[in-house]
Design a protein around this motif. Sequence first.
Motif, PDB file in Angstrom:
ATOM      1  N   PRO A 333      -5.136  -6.015  -0.116  1.00  0.00           N
ATOM      2  CA  PRO A 333      -6.016  -7.188  -0.085  1.00  0.00           C
ATOM      3  C   PRO A 333      -5.692  -8.145   1.064  1.00  0.00           C
ATOM      4  CG  PRO A 333      -5.388  -6.709  -2.335  1.00  0.00           C
ATOM      5  CD  PRO A 333      -4.554  -5.817  -1.466  1.00  0.00           C
ATOM      6  N   GLU A 334      -4.425  -8.395   1.301  1.00  0.00           N
ATOM      7  CA  GLU A 334      -4.060  -9.307   2.380  1.00  0.00           C
ATOM      8  C   GLU A 334      -4.381  -8.713   3.749  1.00  0.00           C
ATOM      9  OE1 GLU A 334      -3.120 -12.465   4.526  1.00  0.00           O
ATOM     10  OE2 GLU A 334      -3.386 -12.385   2.338  1.00  0.00           O
ATOM     11  N   ARG A 335      -4.174  -7.424   3.908  1.00  0.00           N
ATOM     12  CA  ARG A 335      -4.515  -6.793   5.194  1.00  0.00           C
ATOM     13  C   ARG A 335      -6.015  -6.872   5.455  1.00  0.00           C
ATOM     14  NH1 ARG A 335      -0.490  -3.065   7.453  1.00  0.00           N
ATOM     15  NH2 ARG A 335       1.362  -3.057   6.119  1.00  0.00           N
ATOM     16  N   LEU A 336      -6.821  -6.626   4.434  1.00  0.00           N
ATOM     17  CA  LEU A 336      -8.259  -6.721   4.613  1.00  0.00           C
ATOM     18  C   LEU A 336      -8.688  -8.159   4.874  1.00  0.00           C
ATOM     19  CD1 LEU A 336      -9.574  -4.297   1.834  1.00  0.00           C
ATOM     20  CD2 LEU A 336      -9.185  -3.802   4.250  1.00  0.00           C
ATOM     21  N   ARG A 337      -8.072  -9.091   4.165  1.00  0.00           N
ATOM     22  CA  ARG A 337      -8.432 -10.500   4.330  1.00  0.00           C
ATOM     23  C   ARG A 337      -8.136 -10.994   5.751  1.00  0.00           C
ATOM     24  NH1 ARG A 337      -8.468 -14.336   0.081  1.00  0.00           N
ATOM     25  NH2 ARG A 337      -7.081 -12.961  -1.122  1.00  0.00           N
ATOM     26  N   SER A 338      -6.999 -10.544   6.277  1.00  0.00           N
ATOM     27  CA  SER A 338      -6.549 -11.049   7.578  1.00  0.00           C
ATOM     28  C   SER A 338      -6.973 -10.177   8.750  1.00  0.00           C
ATOM     29  CB  SER A 338      -5.016 -11.162   7.580  1.00  0.00           C
ATOM     30  OG  SER A 338      -4.416  -9.875   7.442  1.00  0.00           O
ATOM     31  N   GLY A 339      -7.555  -9.014   8.472  1.00  0.00           N
ATOM     32  CA  GLY A 339      -7.933  -8.107   9.538  1.00  0.00           C
ATOM     33  C   GLY A 339      -6.767  -7.390  10.174  1.00  0.00           C
ATOM     34  N   ALA A 340      -5.646  -7.284   9.444  1.00  0.00           N
ATOM     35  CA  ALA A 340      -4.450  -6.636   9.970  1.00  0.00           C
ATOM     36  C   ALA A 340      -4.634  -5.119  10.015  1.00  0.00           C
ATOM     37  CB  ALA A 340      -3.241  -6.985   9.106  1.00  0.00           C
ATOM     38  N   PRO A 341      -3.891  -4.430  10.873  1.00  0.00           N
ATOM     39  CA  PRO A 341      -3.960  -2.963  10.907  1.00  0.00           C
ATOM     40  C   PRO A 341      -3.521  -2.357   9.579  1.00  0.00           C
ATOM     41  CG  PRO A 341      -2.808  -3.829  12.834  1.00  0.00           C
ATOM     42  CD  PRO A 341      -2.967  -4.975  11.887  1.00  0.00           C
ATOM     43  N   LEU A 342      -4.032  -1.160   9.313  1.00  0.00           N
ATOM     44  CA  LEU A 342      -3.700  -0.459   8.074  1.00  0.00           C
ATOM     45  C   LEU A 342      -2.726   0.669   8.350  1.00  0.00           C
ATOM     46  CD1 LEU A 342      -7.255  -0.144   6.455  1.00  0.00           C
ATOM     47  CD2 LEU A 342      -5.524  -1.906   6.043  1.00  0.00           C
ATOM     48  N   ASN A 343      -1.792   0.878   7.418  1.00  0.00           N
ATOM     49  CA  ASN A 343      -0.926   2.054   7.483  1.00  0.00           C
ATOM     50  C   ASN A 343      -1.744   3.319   7.230  1.00  0.00           C
ATOM     51  OD1 ASN A 343       1.412   0.411   7.687  1.00  0.00           O
ATOM     52  ND2 ASN A 343       1.567   0.262   5.452  1.00  0.00           N
ATOM     53  N   ASP A 344      -1.371   4.412   7.873  1.00  0.00           N
ATOM     54  CA  ASP A 344      -1.962   5.711   7.573  1.00  0.00           C
ATOM     55  C   ASP A 344      -1.353   6.286   6.303  1.00  0.00           C
ATOM     56  OD1 ASP A 344      -3.536   5.682   9.890  1.00  0.00           O
ATOM     57  OD2 ASP A 344      -1.929   6.558  11.095  1.00  0.00           O
ATOM     58  N   TYR A 345      -2.139   7.055   5.562  1.00  0.00           N
ATOM     59  CA  TYR A 345      -1.607   7.706   4.366  1.00  0.00           C
ATOM     60  C   TYR A 345      -1.232   9.147   4.672  1.00  0.00           C
ATOM     61  CZ  TYR A 345      -6.588   8.988   4.089  1.00  0.00           C
ATOM     62  OH  TYR A 345      -7.863   9.416   4.367  1.00  0.00           O
ATOM     63  N   ASP A 346      -0.352   9.681   3.835  1.00  0.00           N
ATOM     64  CA  ASP A 346       0.121  11.062   3.981  1.00  0.00           C
ATOM     65  C   ASP A 346      -0.304  11.837   2.744  1.00  0.00           C
ATOM     66  OD1 ASP A 346       1.410  13.452   4.322  1.00  0.00           O
ATOM     67  OD2 ASP A 346       3.445  12.628   4.333  1.00  0.00           O
ATOM     68  N   ARG A 347      -1.306  12.703   2.877  1.00  0.00           N
ATOM     69  CA  ARG A 347      -1.800  13.476   1.740  1.00  0.00           C
ATOM     70  C   ARG A 347      -0.703  14.346   1.111  1.00  0.00           C
ATOM     71  NH1 ARG A 347      -7.479  13.960   1.528  1.00  0.00           N
ATOM     72  NH2 ARG A 347      -8.560  13.147   3.365  1.00  0.00           N
ATOM     73  N   ASN A 348       0.274  14.758   1.891  1.00  0.00           N
ATOM     74  CA  ASN A 348       1.325  15.647   1.386  1.00  0.00           C
ATOM     75  C   ASN A 348       2.184  14.990   0.320  1.00  0.00           C
ATOM     76  OD1 ASN A 348       0.608  17.786   3.140  1.00  0.00           O
ATOM     77  ND2 ASN A 348       1.756  16.828   4.801  1.00  0.00           N
ATOM     78  N   THR A 349       2.152  13.663   0.230  1.00  0.00           N
ATOM     79  CA  THR A 349       2.977  12.965  -0.757  1.00  0.00           C
ATOM     80  C   THR A 349       2.141  12.266  -1.832  1.00  0.00           C
ATOM     81  OG1 THR A 349       3.072  10.980   0.645  1.00  0.00           O
ATOM     82  CG2 THR A 349       4.842  12.600   0.904  1.00  0.00           C
ATOM     83  N   PHE A 350       0.865  12.639  -1.940  1.00  0.00           N
ATOM     84  CA  PHE A 350       0.027  12.025  -2.964  1.00  0.00           C
ATOM     85  C   PHE A 350       0.530  12.350  -4.372  1.00  0.00           C
ATOM     86  CE2 PHE A 350      -4.326  11.448  -0.646  1.00  0.00           C
ATOM     87  CZ  PHE A 350      -3.756  10.490   0.153  1.00  0.00           C
ATOM     88  N   TYR A 351       0.934  13.600  -4.606  1.00  0.00           N
ATOM     89  CA  TYR A 351       1.207  14.053  -5.970  1.00  0.00           C
ATOM     90  C   TYR A 351       2.644  14.551  -6.096  1.00  0.00           C
ATOM     91  CZ  TYR A 351      -3.880  14.112  -5.898  1.00  0.00           C
ATOM     92  OH  TYR A 351      -5.196  13.759  -5.753  1.00  0.00           O
ATOM     93  N   GLY A 352       3.332  14.049  -7.105  1.00  0.00           N
ATOM     94  CA  GLY A 352       4.688  14.514  -7.388  1.00  0.00           C
ATOM     95  C   GLY A 352       5.709  13.939  -6.426  1.00  0.00           C
TER      96      GLY A 352
END
Length: 369
Positions: A333-352
């Motif tokens: 929420p704060e990143r969206l509010r402030s227009g800050a860059p977003l971290n990339d996600y890693d699909r390999n660590t989504f589960y387990g």
Amino acid sequence: MTKLFSATQVGTLNLTHRVVLAPLTRLRTEAGDVPGDLMVEYYTQRATQGGLLIAEATSVSPMGIAYALAPGIYTDAQVAGWKRVTDAVHAKGASIYLQIWHGGRQAHPGNLDGAQPVAPSAIRGEEKSVIRDGDSIAEVDQVVPRALRLEEIPGVIEEFRRGAERAKAAGFDGVELHGANGYLPDQFLQDGSNHRDDAYGGPIENRTRFMLEVVEALISVWGGNRVAVRISPSGQFGTMSDSNPAATFGYLAEALNRFGLAYLHVIEPRIRGYEDIELNVPAVASKSLRGIFKGPILAAGGFSQDTAEEILAAGDADLVAFGRLFISNPDLPERLRSGAPLNDYDRNTFYGGRGEGYIDYSFLGEVVA
């Protein structure tokens, strides 16, 4: 001030923004499918003053376990584990709903002490189940389920009611029925998976009966304004299909009006699980249901900040749930509010796994080693 960061009321909750944590299966429980320290930290990281979190799909019964290491809400230890989560979230000024769940045919004997999964009809799904394999987990093909006998159905509905009671004991602010993605209520609803010829099959009125009776059971515990329902009208996950989804989900949305629900959670058709897809048929989504359902609508499914603002500005939804972006950005929420860059996600660590890809994503201003 954007629409995404304007205040709104949802059921009994007064929210200061409309960025919602989507219910995300992460498979990080401790022994006995109990939420532990990792899950407490995960939800606490994503809690904000006046925000809403929806906790991940949580089984109401040992027979409802679709994935090993997903949480439950049918033992005292699970209630105690979830109470630690809700206490921590509330301490940060946020609210949290529990998504309650039964896997139906997406369960697997490997998680059911060898028992055959149950479903409305004996039709096998074509997804994968996740079972324990020694100290790790493994994906396996689903099996042909056993069709529930008519006299068994009230007992399954009672499991949902008891789950709602336990969710209240665990300190949640409400419950969301997982009626999407090919799990048990969705299996009853859609005619691709429901071939019954009794009071729970055939015409739309009968196929909606199971979901509506479950909602009534949840409301008997919480009241309508603390109960929500999640649906995936054009969803393909779970090998789901319906011969007339516009009619089926339109009827369901109209039928849900009588309950005064907190919100209706609609998964947009561009998502299959966590994958983006393209549909070649007309889609049923938030815009389609807005003219039918009279309460708040929470839209989910691959939203960016721009598309979230668009759907809110159009009036087709009142809230937007974020999944993958919230995984990798605990302070989304704060990143969206402030227009800050977003971290990339890693699909390999989504589960387990443990903390990697779960509680180790950086906050704004942190220096990652």
